[in-house]
Write an enzyme that holds these catalytic residues in place. Structure first.
Site, PDB file in Angstrom:
ATOM      1  N   ARG A 225      -7.937  -4.752   2.308  1.00  0.00           N
ATOM      2  CA  ARG A 225      -6.791  -5.173   1.516  1.00  0.00           C
ATOM      3  C   ARG A 225      -6.293  -6.557   1.981  1.00  0.00           C
ATOM      4  O   ARG A 225      -5.100  -6.792   2.114  1.00  0.00           O
ATOM      5  CB  ARG A 225      -5.679  -4.143   1.705  1.00  0.00           C
ATOM      6  CG  ARG A 225      -4.778  -3.941   0.547  1.00  0.00           C
ATOM      7  CD  ARG A 225      -3.566  -3.155   1.040  1.00  0.00           C
ATOM      8  NE  ARG A 225      -2.710  -2.815  -0.050  1.00  0.00           N
ATOM      9  CZ  ARG A 225      -1.418  -2.547   0.097  1.00  0.00           C
ATOM     10  NH1 ARG A 225      -0.860  -2.561   1.278  1.00  0.00           N
ATOM     11  NH2 ARG A 225      -0.698  -2.236  -0.931  1.00  0.00           N
TER      12      ARG A 225
ATOM     13  N   LYS B 185      10.014   3.108   6.801  1.00  0.00           N
ATOM     14  CA  LYS B 185       8.704   3.633   6.395  1.00  0.00           C
ATOM     15  C   LYS B 185       7.665   2.757   7.088  1.00  0.00           C
ATOM     16  O   LYS B 185       7.519   1.580   6.746  1.00  0.00           O
ATOM     17  CB  LYS B 185       8.561   3.557   4.872  1.00  0.00           C
ATOM     18  CG  LYS B 185       7.210   3.993   4.344  1.00  0.00           C
ATOM     19  CD  LYS B 185       7.204   3.925   2.816  1.00  0.00           C
ATOM     20  CE  LYS B 185       5.841   4.210   2.220  1.00  0.00           C
ATOM     21  NZ  LYS B 185       5.821   3.971   0.768  1.00  0.00           N
TER      22      LYS B 185
ATOM     23  N   ASP C 232       4.057   1.827   7.668  1.00  0.00           N
ATOM     24  CA  ASP C 232       2.786   1.959   6.956  1.00  0.00           C
ATOM     25  C   ASP C 232       1.634   1.429   7.814  1.00  0.00           C
ATOM     26  O   ASP C 232       1.841   0.698   8.795  1.00  0.00           O
ATOM     27  CB  ASP C 232       2.908   1.153   5.651  1.00  0.00           C
ATOM     28  CG  ASP C 232       1.984   1.635   4.547  1.00  0.00           C
ATOM     29  OD1 ASP C 232       1.095   2.450   4.819  1.00  0.00           O
ATOM     30  OD2 ASP C 232       2.170   1.177   3.400  1.00  0.00           O
TER      31      ASP C 232
ATOM     32  N   CYS D  24       3.270   6.546   7.489  1.00  0.00           N
ATOM     33  CA  CYS D  24       2.489   6.391   6.261  1.00  0.00           C
ATOM     34  C   CYS D  24       1.236   5.619   6.642  1.00  0.00           C
ATOM     35  O   CYS D  24       1.280   4.777   7.539  1.00  0.00           O
ATOM     36  CB  CYS D  24       3.335   5.602   5.253  1.00  0.00           C
ATOM     37  SG  CYS D  24       2.478   5.137   3.745  1.00  0.00           S
TER      38      CYS D  24
ATOM     39  N   ASP E 198      -0.577   8.658  -1.554  1.00  0.00           N
ATOM     40  CA  ASP E 198      -0.208   7.681  -2.582  1.00  0.00           C
ATOM     41  C   ASP E 198      -0.383   8.277  -3.971  1.00  0.00           C
ATOM     42  O   ASP E 198       0.011   7.666  -4.966  1.00  0.00           O
ATOM     43  CB  ASP E 198      -1.090   6.433  -2.468  1.00  0.00           C
ATOM     44  CG  ASP E 198      -0.510   5.451  -1.461  1.00  0.00           C
ATOM     45  OD1 ASP E 198       0.630   5.661  -1.019  1.00  0.00           O
ATOM     46  OD2 ASP E 198      -1.211   4.478  -1.109  1.00  0.00           O
TER      47      ASP E 198
HETATM   48  C1  DGJ Z   1       0.602   2.141   0.953  1.00  0.00           C
HETATM   49  C2  DGJ Z   1       1.687   3.167   0.890  1.00  0.00           C
HETATM   50  O1  DGJ Z   1       1.147   4.452   0.949  1.00  0.00           O
HETATM   51  C3  DGJ Z   1       2.502   2.939  -0.375  1.00  0.00           C
HETATM   52  O2  DGJ Z   1       3.451   3.956  -0.505  1.00  0.00           O
HETATM   53  C4  DGJ Z   1       3.134   1.593  -0.309  1.00  0.00           C
HETATM   54  O3  DGJ Z   1       4.065   1.560   0.734  1.00  0.00           O
HETATM   55  C5  DGJ Z   1       2.062   0.529  -0.120  1.00  0.00           C
HETATM   56  N1  DGJ Z   1       1.183   0.827   0.974  1.00  0.00           N
HETATM   57  C6  DGJ Z   1       2.689  -0.812   0.110  1.00  0.00           C
HETATM   58  O4  DGJ Z   1       1.756  -1.764   0.395  1.00  0.00           O
END
Ligand code: DGJ
Length: 740
Positions: free
Chosen positions: A444, A477, A479, A527, A549
């Site tokens: 990504r 959150k 990630d 996450c 997701d």
């Molecule tokens: C992946 C996460 O699972 C999504 O909910 C979101 O926060 C995106 N990344 C943002 O880039």
């Protein structure tokens, strides 16, 4: 006392009212497994259960004794190459190139409660009375290395925790090339292996395969526990069901590379193991240094997968998750990700928040795209300062406005990552994991920061702490959107490279530790592209995790059902999103989306301004409803009723501790035509309580509901042409309240 030592036979018996775990010190000084399972009464000796056997061609330890072969004896923590030809639990490379070891029993200690693990997440005992720990001290005299096998048993739960420590006390350097957290030899192989496997947007599907001779494994070599395999497996008797029969659940409190495997030899012994993946792991210990494995959790159930899950839920919800949020209900959130992606302004966010607030939402979470000059995924990770074009008043300005509306504010971060297009990368290109003179894969468009380096963790920690200090942020959150490839720590020696993956995750844990210590009331949700790091290690720091997701209700039913095998509802982030769904392009009713998401930490992942007035009213009622039942969802016992992996329908329910309140959800993926009649049989109720079912008005005893069930044909079989809520992707809730 749940831990007994029989001196004469050198046998240890760990037991409580439900389980027994028995092992002894064999005559070569190594621990041998005797029994693990349903509780049996203690006795002076269980030696008769040790199967010494005379077998031709076996490697034997003692001359003149052809019955003592490590290849056939069941063991606790088997070594490599010293008679046992099966997979070892550990392997140590020594300075002379030898890998042969001989750890011999020296002593033991029984402690009240449980020790903390240094730098690693672990289950805890809240008082000295609720658990007891046995430590077995062994030593290899040639290396002068100490090995400590640790076992904790809980007084009230069918749970054993295990880990191993290696302490180098000798002059030479030794290199651990393999160090499992747990190894368990079972006397037969009549099991099925249950695993949770998947991919992005379809995490933790339940898979089942009978054990067979050879190796069956799950693993991650990605630097995180992964979408592909969860660090958990269960061994279930073929006849065991959701509610009956013997199941052994094995889970690893760890978020990095792992290996879980069962090896069945040709004599029917099943050796189950879990721990750090040995691939590219090597850990050199100099004199005085210690290596501690992550913790493995063994759960025994004599009542099928359901009881195994409820044991994991209780343990993880109450004795792994910690802090301010452990016992608190979680706020209803709105997250802007699927509403705006990175295309937002402060004004747009405030509009989303205003409507959400008006409908009852309690927290606004600002997702990816607020920092640096990030408008897409090619830039700015690493630059954790707000983009003034989108947020002219900064995070603080926005957060204060949200707070003034009477809502809490949450923020998305991805601290482990960097884009090449960032200030951080320009200043510190060597902070990226990768071989500098070779090409590296991006994921990504991003690269992984080398969290094995303290200075990197500290730098990122300072930036994010600054934000947390400056603005009223109540939720983070965290990630993590790619796996680690080209694993190489720049500037580190050859010998240090084998430590990278483990040190990386220790770095992640240390940053979580810093944040949760400095900001104890901030709610963390972990996450990793949805659920790629949904594991017990993360739950120690972040009480909830973004489950996937994939927010499509039909897919979520499977994902949440699979996740519930190990993880409590209080740990699953579950949001209602718009239709057509952005992952599956499926249209599902708003009610079904909410009735699926209620069984977790509830929220919305959409712009509620796009709804009609009628839909807004529905959302208002959904939120009111969730607030009323969320304590039950958080604290209740979870029962799976119908598996979506076996049918075009699913059902589950939650029952309060006093059994006076329960909520069942029934989901139908596809509307059948003229289908057989159907009853939904409930579980976990009190047979002597009379319940009223809110939605139907029916009154019935717990015994009736658990044996005769509830007739749901009208709804489930499509035999009446009632228009409302017929068709595909429908759901129904049944809320039960005690009337007597
Ligand atoms: C992946 C996460 O699972 C999504 O909910 C979101 O926060 C995106 N990344 C943002 O880039």
């Amino acid at each position: 006392m749940p831990i007994v030592f029989h001196k004469k036979t050198k046998e240890f018996h760990l037991y409580n009212s439900e389980i027994s775990y028995i092992f002894c010190i064999l005559k070569n000084g190594q621990p041998g497994q005797i029994y693990y399972g349903e509780k049996i009464k203690d006795r002076d000796s269980f030696q008769h259960l040790i199967e010494y056997s005379f077998r031709d061609m076996a490697p034997c330890t003692y001359e003149g004794d052809r019955t003592f072969s490590m290849e056939y004896l069941k063991q606790e923590y088997p070594s490599y190459g010293h008679g046992d030809m099966r997979y070892p639990a550990y392997e140590i490379l020594q300075e002379d190139g030898s890998r042969i070891t001989e750890f011999v029993f020296e002593d033991y200690v029984i402690l009240k409660g449980k020790r903390k693990l240094t730098g690693l997440p672990a289950v805890y005992a809240e008082s000295d009375e609720e658990a007891e720990t046995l430590e077995i001290y062994l030593r290899d005299r040639v290396m002068n290395t100490r090995m400590i096998l640790s076992y904790t048993i809980f007084e009230q739960l069918p749970v054993i925790l295990r880990n191993t420590r290696f302490i180098q006390e000798g002059e030479s350097c030794i290199t651990l090339e393999h160090a499992m957290s747990l190894s368990l030899d079972l006397p037969d192989d009549r099991y099925e292996m249950i695993t949770l496997t998947g991919a992005w947007a379809r995490e933790r599907y339940i898979k089942k395969a009978p054990l067979h001779e050879g190796v069956q494994a799950i693993y991650s070599m990605r630097g995180h526990s992964s979408h592909q395999f969860n660090p958990f497996f269960a061994l279930k008797r073929p006849e065991a069901t959701e509610d009956t029969g013997e199941v052994i659940g094995i889970s690893l409190v760890y978020s990095g590379n792992f290996l879980g495997q069962t090896v069945v030899d040709t004599f029917g012994v099943a050796r189950a193991m879990i721990g750090i993946h040995p691939e590219v792991f090597s850990w050199t210990l100099k004199k005085g240094e210690i290596f501690q494995t992550p913790e493995a959790v063994l759960v025994y159930s004599n009542k099928g997968l359901g009881k195994m899950s409820r044991t994991f839920h209780r343990l993880y919800h109450r004795r792994l998750v910690r802090g301010f949020w452990r016992d608190r209900v979680r706020p209803v959130v709105i997250n802007n990700w699927e509403a705006t992606y990175m295309d937002f302004t402060e004004e747009k966010i405030l509009k989303i928040a205003e409507t959400a607030k008006e409908l009852g939402v309690e927290m606004m979470v600002l997702d990816d795209g607020w920092f640096g000059h990030r408008d897409d995924d090619t830039s700015s990770l690493g630059d954790w300062y707000p983009n003034p074009k989108k947020l002219p008043h900064g995070i603080r300005g926005l957060a204060e406005k949200i707070e003034n509306m009477g809502m809490k504010f949450g923020l998305w971060i991805e601290p482990e990552m960097v884009n090449k297009d960032s200030r951080l990368y320009a200043e510190h290109p060597d902070w990226v994991i990768g071989v500098p003179y070779r090409d590296s894969c991006h994921g990504r468009n991003q690269y992984v920061l080398d969290f094995s380096k303290e200075e990197v963790v500290e730098y990122i920690g300072d930036q994010i702490s600054g934000l947390l200090k400056e603005a009223p942020i109540s939720y983070i959150k965290w990630d993590m959107n790619r796996s680690i490839s080209e694993a190489f720590s720049q500037g580190r020696s050859r010998e240090e490279q084998g430590k990278l993956f483990h040190k990386y995750i220790l770095g992640v844990y240390s940053l979580y530790d810093r944040f949760t210590t400095d900001f104890p009331e901030v709610l963390f949700e972990s996450c990793a592209s949805g659920g790629a790091r949904f594991d017990p290690g993360m739950l120690y720091y972040a009480p909830q995790c973004w489950t996937s997701d994939n927010t499509d209700a039909v897919e979520r039913i499977r994902i949440q059902y699979g996740t519930s095998l190990v993880y409590p509802l209080s740990s699953m982030g579950c949001h209602v999103s718009e239709v057509p769904n952005q992952q599956t392009f499926r249209n599902t009713p708003l009610a079904t989306r909410a009735e699926t998401a209620y069984f977790g930490c509830f929220g919305y992942e959409m712009d509620l301004n796009t709804l009609t007035e009628e839909e807004k009213q529905e959302v208002r009622e959904q939120i009111r409803y969730y607030k009323r039942i969320r304590k039950l969802i958080m604290d209740g016992a979870f029962y799976r009723l119908v598996s979506p992996f076996e049918a075009e329908e699913a059902a589950w329910m939650v029952v309060s501790e006093d059994k006076k309140h329960a909520l069942a959800g029934y989901y139908r993926m596809r509307q059948p035509a003229n289908a057989p009649l159907k009853r939904l049989v409930l579980k976990g109720l009190d047979p002597d309580i009379r319940y009223q079912i809110r939605e139907t008005g029916l009154e019935a005893g717990g015994d009736e509901l658990m044996h005769a069930g509830m007739a749901i044909s009208d709804f489930a079989c499509g035999i009446r042409k009632q228009k409302e809520r017929q068709g595909d992707y429908q759901s129904r809730l049944f809320e039960l309240t005690a009337v007597s």
